[in-house]
Design an enzyme around this catalytic site. Structure first.
Site, PDB file in Angstrom:
ATOM      1  N   SER A 112      32.369   5.164 -12.576  1.00  0.00           N
ATOM      2  CA  SER A 112      32.003   5.528 -13.683  1.00  0.00           C
ATOM      3  C   SER A 112      32.674   5.729 -14.681  1.00  0.00           C
ATOM      4  O   SER A 112      34.060   5.486 -14.751  1.00  0.00           O
ATOM      5  CB  SER A 112      31.541   6.980 -13.157  1.00  0.00           C
ATOM      6  OG  SER A 112      31.032   7.737 -14.465  1.00  0.00           O
ATOM      7  N   TYR A 125      33.153  15.505  -9.612  1.00  0.00           N
ATOM      8  CA  TYR A 125      32.810  14.089  -9.925  1.00  0.00           C
ATOM      9  C   TYR A 125      33.732  13.317 -10.559  1.00  0.00           C
ATOM     10  O   TYR A 125      34.080  12.226 -10.207  1.00  0.00           O
ATOM     11  CB  TYR A 125      31.525  14.196 -10.765  1.00  0.00           C
ATOM     12  CG  TYR A 125      30.990  12.987 -10.980  1.00  0.00           C
ATOM     13  CD1 TYR A 125      29.842  12.411 -10.240  1.00  0.00           C
ATOM     14  CD2 TYR A 125      31.288  12.184 -12.154  1.00  0.00           C
ATOM     15  CE1 TYR A 125      29.118  11.311 -10.336  1.00  0.00           C
ATOM     16  CE2 TYR A 125      30.533  10.982 -12.413  1.00  0.00           C
ATOM     17  CZ  TYR A 125      29.512  10.555 -11.381  1.00  0.00           C
ATOM     18  OH  TYR A 125      28.833   9.310 -11.750  1.00  0.00           O
TER      19      TYR A 125
HETATM   20  P1  NAD Z   1      20.520   7.984  -8.055  1.00  0.00           P
HETATM   21  O1  NAD Z   1      20.122   9.589  -7.595  1.00  0.00           O
HETATM   22  O2  NAD Z   1      19.109   7.547  -8.800  1.00  0.00           O
HETATM   23  O3  NAD Z   1      20.707   7.141  -6.696  1.00  0.00           O
HETATM   24  C1  NAD Z   1      21.347   7.729  -5.650  1.00  0.00           C
HETATM   25  C2  NAD Z   1      21.249   6.992  -4.418  1.00  0.00           C
HETATM   26  O4  NAD Z   1      22.146   7.380  -3.296  1.00  0.00           O
HETATM   27  C3  NAD Z   1      19.776   7.058  -3.954  1.00  0.00           C
HETATM   28  O5  NAD Z   1      19.374   5.931  -3.031  1.00  0.00           O
HETATM   29  C4  NAD Z   1      19.986   8.291  -2.819  1.00  0.00           C
HETATM   30  O6  NAD Z   1      18.951   8.452  -1.915  1.00  0.00           O
HETATM   31  C5  NAD Z   1      21.123   7.887  -2.344  1.00  0.00           C
HETATM   32  N1  NAD Z   1      21.865   8.885  -1.843  1.00  0.00           N
HETATM   33  C6  NAD Z   1      22.400  10.160  -2.315  1.00  0.00           C
HETATM   34  N2  NAD Z   1      23.070  10.937  -1.343  1.00  0.00           N
HETATM   35  C7  NAD Z   1      23.385  10.135  -0.318  1.00  0.00           C
HETATM   36  C8  NAD Z   1      23.886  10.326   0.916  1.00  0.00           C
HETATM   37  N3  NAD Z   1      24.550  11.529   1.355  1.00  0.00           N
HETATM   38  N4  NAD Z   1      23.865   9.371   1.857  1.00  0.00           N
HETATM   39  C9  NAD Z   1      23.171   8.321   1.532  1.00  0.00           C
HETATM   40  N5  NAD Z   1      22.592   7.825   0.360  1.00  0.00           N
HETATM   41  C10 NAD Z   1      22.512   8.893  -0.512  1.00  0.00           C
HETATM   42  O7  NAD Z   1      21.667   7.908  -8.637  1.00  0.00           O
HETATM   43  P2  NAD Z   1      22.329   6.821  -9.506  1.00  0.00           P
HETATM   44  O8  NAD Z   1      22.456   7.109 -11.146  1.00  0.00           O
HETATM   45  O9  NAD Z   1      21.510   5.276  -9.531  1.00  0.00           O
HETATM   46  O10 NAD Z   1      23.775   6.673  -9.046  1.00  0.00           O
HETATM   47  C11 NAD Z   1      24.326   5.727  -8.233  1.00  0.00           C
HETATM   48  C12 NAD Z   1      25.678   5.450  -8.266  1.00  0.00           C
HETATM   49  O11 NAD Z   1      26.226   5.193  -9.741  1.00  0.00           O
HETATM   50  C13 NAD Z   1      26.670   7.007  -8.237  1.00  0.00           C
HETATM   51  O12 NAD Z   1      27.680   6.679  -7.489  1.00  0.00           O
HETATM   52  C14 NAD Z   1      26.919   7.469  -9.315  1.00  0.00           C
HETATM   53  O13 NAD Z   1      27.821   8.359  -9.454  1.00  0.00           O
HETATM   54  C15 NAD Z   1      26.986   6.181 -10.154  1.00  0.00           C
HETATM   55  N6  NAD Z   1      26.897   6.507 -11.502  1.00  0.00           N
HETATM   56  C16 NAD Z   1      25.798   6.593 -12.222  1.00  0.00           C
HETATM   57  C17 NAD Z   1      25.756   6.769 -13.670  1.00  0.00           C
HETATM   58  C18 NAD Z   1      24.418   7.148 -14.301  1.00  0.00           C
HETATM   59  O14 NAD Z   1      24.174   7.292 -15.611  1.00  0.00           O
HETATM   60  N7  NAD Z   1      23.426   7.023 -13.716  1.00  0.00           N
HETATM   61  C19 NAD Z   1      26.845   6.648 -14.363  1.00  0.00           C
HETATM   62  C20 NAD Z   1      28.079   6.212 -13.997  1.00  0.00           C
HETATM   63  C21 NAD Z   1      28.025   6.239 -12.495  1.00  0.00           C
END
Ligand code: NAD
Length: 259
Positions: A141, A154
């Protein structure tokens, strides 16, 4: 480009993970999906990814449970024949100041966002070494590079993941296995929608106003990055052009960390 490769993408039933799964499938990789969701939603996700003409597997392994993480890697090998590409994407957020941060929330964020990545890499590396090729992509991130108040667990986890990426890259440097990190800024996914809803409620403003405020605070482009764009970068890191990219972290954040 990735025809016949087997890719495991954690947390790929929604958001960024699903974007990455689709991008790898578009290059011909078979994909092991993972994450939560009801049976209908997961069946639809599988159908969407399979539309690229590839096979999928699915496991509900919970990244908060170390035994599930190792079992997920083995399930990928069993169902798809290998684990050539590992994308550590599953992640959660908890927002509170340090002096009010619940201990169990800290442990959960660190386990899912950092420790599970160590555990999956540990389990997948022997399989990659046996086949003499591998790609590990860790979804960190902007918070792997800079901090924000209220996100201690985080930020610690994502900084840790950037460090872990470098160590794995060094340990595999003399092989055809690479390890890199992607550092997204704001991407409009369910994880971020929750933060927008919380901001709108806290300030008594509309969802659209909360979205604009969230972006203007951190992201100079004032636009969200998309799961498709993150998927494109992940696919590039799996391509031959990226053979000598090792231990790097790629910002895809609308200018967030350029400030
Ligand atoms: P999201 O909530 O849309 O998706 C998360 C996914 O992880 C889902 O498929 C969920 O079912 C799964 N998940 C959650 N807990 C879990 C567990 N205990 N075991 C297995 N699967 C699990 O989130 P996102 O925004 O797509 O985030 C994905 C990654 O990207 C994360 O690591 C997040 O930190 C990172 N990220 C997101 C953003 C953003 O702005 N959305 C920015 C930087 C980094």
């Amino acid at each position: 480009m990735l025809k016949g490769k087997a890719a495991l993408v954690t947390g790929s039933t929604s958001g960024i993970g699903l974007g990455i799964a689709k991008a790898l499938a578009a290059q011909g990789a078979n994909v092991m999906l993972n994450g939560f969701g009801d049976a209908d939603a997961i069946a639809k996700v599988r159908k969407d990814v399979e539309a690229a003409g590839v096979a999928t597997g699915y496991s509900a392994a919970d990244m908060s449970k170390p035994a599930d993480v190792a079992a997920l890697v083995e399930a990928c090998v069993k169902e798809l024949g290998a684990v050539d590409i590992l994308v550590n994407n599953a992640g959660i957020q908890h927002v509170a100041n340090v002096d009010e941060f619940p201990l169990d929330a800290w442990d959960r964020v660190i386990q899912i966002n950092l420790t599970s990545c160590f555990q999956s890499i540990r389990a997948a590396l022997p399989h990659m070494k046996k086949r003499g090729w591998g790609r590990i992509v860790n979804v960190a991130s902007a918070h792997g590079l800079v901090a924000s108040a209220g996100k201690s667990a985080y930020v610690a986890a994502k900084h840790g993941l950037v460090g872990l990426t470098k160590v794995v890259a060094l340990e595999t440097a003399a092989s055809a296995i690479t390890c890199n990190a992607i550092c997204p800024g704001w991407v409009l996914t369910p994880l971020v929608q929750k933060q927008i809803d919380a901001l709108a409620e806290r300030k008594g403003i509309s969802g659209a106003a909360a979205k604009a405020e969230l972006l203007s605070e951190k992201q100079p482009s004032k636009e969200f990055a998309t799961p498709e764009q993150i998927g494109g970068l992940a696919a590039f890191l799996c391509s031959p052009a990226a053979d000598q990219i090792r231990g790097s972290s790629f910002s895809i954040d609308g200018g967030w960390t350029a400030q």
